[in-house]
Design a protein around this motif. Structure first.
Motif, PDB file in Angstrom:
ATOM      1  N   GLY A 597       0.822  -1.215   0.000  1.00 20.75           N
ATOM      2  CA  GLY A 597       0.000   0.000   0.000  1.00 20.75           C
ATOM      3  C   GLY A 597       0.852   1.258   0.000  1.00 20.75           C
ATOM      4  O   GLY A 597       0.582   2.218  -0.734  1.00 20.75           O
ATOM      5  N   ILE A 598       1.926   1.264   0.805  1.00 18.81           N
ATOM      6  CA  ILE A 598       2.845   2.405   0.820  1.00 18.81           C
ATOM      7  C   ILE A 598       3.507   2.573  -0.539  1.00 18.81           C
ATOM      8  O   ILE A 598       3.660   3.690  -1.061  1.00 18.81           O
ATOM      9  CB  ILE A 598       3.906   2.218   1.920  1.00 18.81           C
ATOM     10  N   ALA A 599       3.894   1.452  -1.142  1.00 17.09           N
ATOM     11  CA  ALA A 599       4.551   1.515  -2.455  1.00 17.09           C
ATOM     12  C   ALA A 599       3.616   2.073  -3.527  1.00 17.09           C
ATOM     13  O   ALA A 599       4.050   2.796  -4.431  1.00 17.09           O
ATOM     14  CB  ALA A 599       5.045   0.125  -2.862  1.00 17.09           C
ATOM     15  N   LEU A 600       2.319   1.743  -3.436  1.00 16.26           N
ATOM     16  CA  LEU A 600       1.353   2.285  -4.402  1.00 16.26           C
ATOM     17  C   LEU A 600       1.281   3.807  -4.303  1.00 16.26           C
ATOM     18  O   LEU A 600       1.151   4.507  -5.313  1.00 16.26           O
ATOM     19  CB  LEU A 600      -0.039   1.685  -4.164  1.00 16.26           C
ATOM     20  N   ILE A 601       1.377   4.311  -3.070  1.00 23.32           N
ATOM     21  CA  ILE A 601       1.294   5.763  -2.877  1.00 23.32           C
ATOM     22  C   ILE A 601       2.572   6.449  -3.356  1.00 23.32           C
ATOM     23  O   ILE A 601       2.530   7.430  -4.108  1.00 23.32           O
ATOM     24  CB  ILE A 601       1.035   6.091  -1.392  1.00 23.32           C
ATOM     25  N   THR A 602       3.730   5.919  -2.954  1.00 28.80           N
ATOM     26  CA  THR A 602       4.989   6.573  -3.348  1.00 28.80           C
ATOM     27  C   THR A 602       5.221   6.490  -4.851  1.00 28.80           C
ATOM     28  O   THR A 602       5.801   7.403  -5.449  1.00 28.80           O
ATOM     29  CB  THR A 602       6.185   5.934  -2.625  1.00 28.80           C
ATOM     30  N   SER A 603       4.757   5.412  -5.477  1.00 29.83           N
ATOM     31  CA  SER A 603       5.005   5.252  -6.911  1.00 29.83           C
ATOM     32  C   SER A 603       4.095   6.120  -7.762  1.00 29.83           C
ATOM     33  O   SER A 603       4.200   6.101  -8.987  1.00 29.83           O
ATOM     34  CB  SER A 603       4.852   3.782  -7.331  1.00 29.83           C
ATOM     35  N   PHE A 604       3.220   6.897  -7.135  1.00 30.10           N
ATOM     36  CA  PHE A 604       2.450   7.866  -7.912  1.00 30.10           C
ATOM     37  C   PHE A 604       3.370   8.951  -8.468  1.00 30.10           C
ATOM     38  O   PHE A 604       3.087   9.554  -9.503  1.00 30.10           O
ATOM     39  CB  PHE A 604       1.344   8.492  -7.064  1.00 30.10           C
ATOM     40  N   ALA A 605       4.478   9.197  -7.776  1.00 30.18           N
ATOM     41  CA  ALA A 605       5.464  10.158  -8.308  1.00 30.18           C
ATOM     42  C   ALA A 605       6.087   9.620  -9.577  1.00 30.18           C
ATOM     43  O   ALA A 605       6.312  10.353 -10.543  1.00 30.18           O
ATOM     44  CB  ALA A 605       6.534  10.426  -7.254  1.00 30.18           C
ATOM     45  N   ALA A 606       6.359   8.320  -9.606  1.00 33.09           N
ATOM     46  CA  ALA A 606       6.904   7.636 -10.786  1.00 33.09           C
ATOM     47  C   ALA A 606       6.781   6.141 -10.511  1.00 33.09           C
ATOM     48  O   ALA A 606       7.140   5.675  -9.437  1.00 33.09           O
ATOM     49  CB  ALA A 606       8.363   8.023 -11.022  1.00 33.09           C
ATOM     50  N   ARG A 607       6.296   5.399 -11.508  1.00 32.90           N
ATOM     51  CA  ARG A 607       5.967   3.991 -11.273  1.00 32.90           C
ATOM     52  C   ARG A 607       7.164   3.172 -10.803  1.00 32.90           C
ATOM     53  O   ARG A 607       7.030   2.260  -9.990  1.00 32.90           O
ATOM     54  CB  ARG A 607       5.391   3.375 -12.548  1.00 32.90           C
ATOM     55  N   GLU A 608       8.350   3.484 -11.326  1.00 33.37           N
ATOM     56  CA  GLU A 608       9.519   2.689 -10.988  1.00 33.37           C
ATOM     57  C   GLU A 608       9.926   2.843  -9.525  1.00 33.37           C
ATOM     58  O   GLU A 608      10.731   2.064  -9.010  1.00 33.37           O
ATOM     59  CB  GLU A 608      10.698   3.050 -11.893  1.00 33.37           C
ATOM     60  N   VAL A 609       9.338   3.847  -8.822  1.00 30.28           N
ATOM     61  CA  VAL A 609       9.629   4.048  -7.407  1.00 30.28           C
ATOM     62  C   VAL A 609       9.143   2.854  -6.585  1.00 30.28           C
ATOM     63  O   VAL A 609       9.617   2.623  -5.471  1.00 30.28           O
ATOM     64  CB  VAL A 609       8.976   5.367  -6.916  1.00 30.28           C
TER      65      VAL A 609
END
Length: 703
Positions: A597-609
């Motif tokens: 869930g955290i990764a889904l939020i942070t990867s909104f900046a860029a998917r590869e995040v």
């Protein structure tokens, strides 16, 4: 010449202009936007005998009558209406194998009375077709320097540079006599206009009369030109038609005296024979699928070895640092923040480079244009046309330039539909996510000994995005009420062997862009995540420490298990753990835990995040810092002891990233292209809804 020379490259699409630009500039290139418009401006530098010169690669156009936004950019520069781009010499690149069509644009430039050098490309292809060109006679007829070049083999470049310098020095002057009698097209109107602007040629006056509303002229000048049009009953359409007819009549004469062409009934060339196979109405589609499968299979196969080396090396380096450095927050920041973040970036460099290298080979060989032609019929059934395919294919690399390239589509409705669906194409930023998830949940097995299951799954993810884009376009076309007719006219380039230097340059530049641009975002987010996952409210952290100390005091304590539990307890009581637990109920129906869930939020900046986030979270939760990220994710367990990354969770997560927008930069570009926040917001809502629904269905069916 003491001043820096500015050279503009112009020409028809597929005339070899980009090859010449790459040849002249090498790696001394940069890409920006023309002032005020979202059209790529490629500039670079080259060396002449008199010093450095700036090369400006203008968008391709077939004539001086613009229709698309990028053609308007070239048109404004050539008519002197761009304050920032003022070329001293214009190099008109012309395809020698299609000289008649290319000469139309060249002769229009000559009649503008600007310094022009004609560069003939593809002479080797012309020779294969049996076409013989008398360069001296062609130069006499046009009245400007004509140079034969082959940028792919570096032939004719010194002669071209010399002609450019001599033209800039005034040794070659514009012909006094027009190519056609432009003044006779509208004598009264041109004469009256010349009283306002005597510095403009007769042919330039015609263009001012036709397009003055689109030029930056003061109100008084605009009124005077409109008065001239009314008083002389100037007819733009009739004038343009007469001009084109007269030009082709004169060009026909030139072709007769300077060009020798073979009998048109001669046997077809290799290109035509190959097109009969690759563009076949049935086999063509199967061949296309085969080409795409080989592309994705190669991405896995070729990149697997360097990726394993990088992954293992990063894990070993992290473990070594943990063993030699003292235990404190600075060591934790270095190992779990910086090294883990860097590992999440560089591990995917091989795949990014290989993907772009293979795409460049398809473009160089001429097959990419065939894909547009092949899919035109399919595109029209959902409200698009064949021109929409090129932005969609570009979307496999990156949605941002792909959305911008939709400006080549003249029809407003088709352009808007293309912009709306292009982010559904699986861009290179999704590739790291697909790769790690496929490696986790899809077995590395082969069907028939050579068809890899992982490659098939990768192809399937790309096709799912493409097919959903067609469905969305079909539905959206009923809601976008813009009625315009559209036509699909495409010139198919000849098949050529790829330029390996260009392929390797592209691989290097794209990998560098990924590391530098995406790397900045990943590193910043990784460091923020490290801080948020290493610290938390004092009460929760204190409780985790007390529990840890009590467990260690037990005589039957398993120190390794206690250390593992302590690391996880600190992570769950950190700020990021608290946030993750808060959003877990939303993502739990999709099969995700709070870390995903955290990764889904942070990867909104860029998917590869996504990968960088996973690397940081699992590094902070691993006191030993040993083992590659994939192994840490494979061993991750839920509270009940069941593995997190099952087939159901993996497929659900892959589908989420196929459909979700997850890219702030793309939303910003769509807003700039459509000049409204309405369409990017529609994109964000429909793509998020699609992603959630598809992921939920997949998890419920497979769990």
């Amino acid at each position: 010449m003491n001043k820096l020379l500015h050279i503009a490259l112009v020409g028809n699409p597929n005339s070899g202009k980009s090859s010449l630009f790459n040849c002249l500039t090498g790696l001394n290139q940069k890409v920006g936007n023309f002032p005020g418009v979202t059209v790529d401006k490629k500039t670079g530098s080259t060396t002449l005998s008199s010093g450095e010169a700036e090369i400006i690669d203008l968008p391709g156009t077939y004539s001086l009558y613009p229709r698309r936004l990028d053609e308007w950019v070239s048109y404004r520069v050539l008519l002197g209406q761009d304050e920032k781009v003022k070329p001293d010499v214009v190099v008109a690149v012309a395809d020698a194998s299609n000289l008649k069509r290319n000469l139309l644009f060249c002769t229009q430039l000559i009649d503008l009375k600007i310094p022009v050098v004609v560069a003939l490309t593809m002479m080797d292809l012309a020779n294969k077709k049996g076409i013989k060109i008398d360069l001296a006679e062609l130069e006499r007829e046009l009245g400007v320097p004509v140079v034969s070049i082959n940028p792919r083999k570096q032939k004719g470049i010194p002669q071209l540079k010399k002609a450019i310098e001599q033209t800039a020095q005034g040794l070659y002057k514009s012909p006094v006599k027009d190519f056609i009698d432009n003044k006779a097209l509208a004598p009264a109107s041109i004469e009256d206009f010349k009283k306002i602007r005597s510095d403009i040629s007769d042919y330039g006056a015609i263009h001012y009369l036709i397009n003055h509303e689109s030029f930056e002229l003061d109100g008084g000048t605009q009124s005077l030109i409109e008065d001239i049009e009314r008083r002389n009953q100037f007819n733009p359409t009739k004038t343009q038609a007469e001009e084109i007819l007269q030009r082709y009549s004169r060009i026909k004469h030139i072709m007769q005296v300077s060009v020798s062409e073979p009998d048109p009934l001669q046997k077809s060339l290799f290109t035509e024979k190959l097109d009969n196979i690759l563009l076949h109405r049935r086999w063509g589609y199967l061949i296309l699928l085969g080409v795409l499968f080989v592309l994705f299979q190669c991405v896995f196969w070729l990149a697997s070895y360097p990726m394993d080396w990088i992954d293992g090396g990063t894990a070993s380096f992290s473990g070594w640092l943990s063993s030699v450095l003292p235990e404190n927050n600075w060591t934790d920041l270095l190992v779990n923040g910086i090294v883990a973040g860097l590992g999440g970036i560089i591990i995917f460099v091989p795949q990014i480079a290989i993907l772009f290298g293979l795409i460049t080979i398809l473009e160089d060989t001429g097959y990419m244009a065939r894909i547009s032609f092949l899919t035109d019929r399919l595109m029209r059934s959902v409200g698009l046309n064949g021109k929409s395919v090129m932005p969609m294919i570009s979307g496999f690399a990156c949605a941002i330039p792909a959305v911008m390239s939709a400006r080549n589509i003249e029809n407003r409705k088709e352009r808007l539909l293309t912009i709306l669906i292009t982010p559904l194409m699986s861009c290179s930023a999704r590739l790291p996510v697909y790769t790690i998830l496929i490696g986790l949940v899809i077995p590395n097995k082969y069907i028939g000994g050579f068809i890899g299951i992982q490659g098939l799954v990768m192809l399937g993810l790309y096709l799912i995005g493409f097919l959903m884009a067609l469905v969305v376009s079909y539905v959206a076309k009923w809601f976008i009420r813009i009625n315009e007719k559209s036509f699909f006219i495409l010139e198919l380039p000849t098949y050529r062997s790829p330029r390996w230097k260009n392929v390797f340059q592209t691989m290097w530049s794209k990998a560098k862009i990924f590391v530098v641009d995406a790397g900045k975002v990943i590193m910043v987010i990784s460091l923020i995540l490290w801080a948020l996952s290493s610290f938390g409210p004092a009460s929760g952290m204190h409780e985790a420490t007390v529990t840890y100390e009590q467990a260690l005091a037990s005589p039957e304590a398993d120190s390794a298990q206690i250390e593992f539990n302590y690391a996880n307890a600190k992570l769950e009581n950190s700020y990021v753990g608290i946030a993750g637990k808060a959003i877990e109920p939303v993502v739990e129906p999709l099969g995700y835990d709070w870390k995903i869930g955290i990764a889904l939020i942070t990867s909104f900046a860029a998917r590869e995040v996504f990968v960088g986030t996973m690397a940081t979270l699992y590094a902070v939760g691993d006191e030993e810092n040993e083992g590659p990220l994939k192994e840490k994710m494979r061993e991750a367990k839920r509270a009940d002891g069941s593995p997190i990354y099952t087939l159901a969770t993996g497929v659900s997560l892959m589908l989420f990233y196929v459909f979700a927008m997850q890219c702030m930069s793309t939303l910003a570009i769509v807003k700039r292209e459509t000049r409204s926040w309405k369409w990017p917001m529609i994109q964000l809502v429909y793509m998020t809804a699609l992603a959630y629904l598809a992921s939920w269905i997949a998890y419920q069916l497979l769990k």
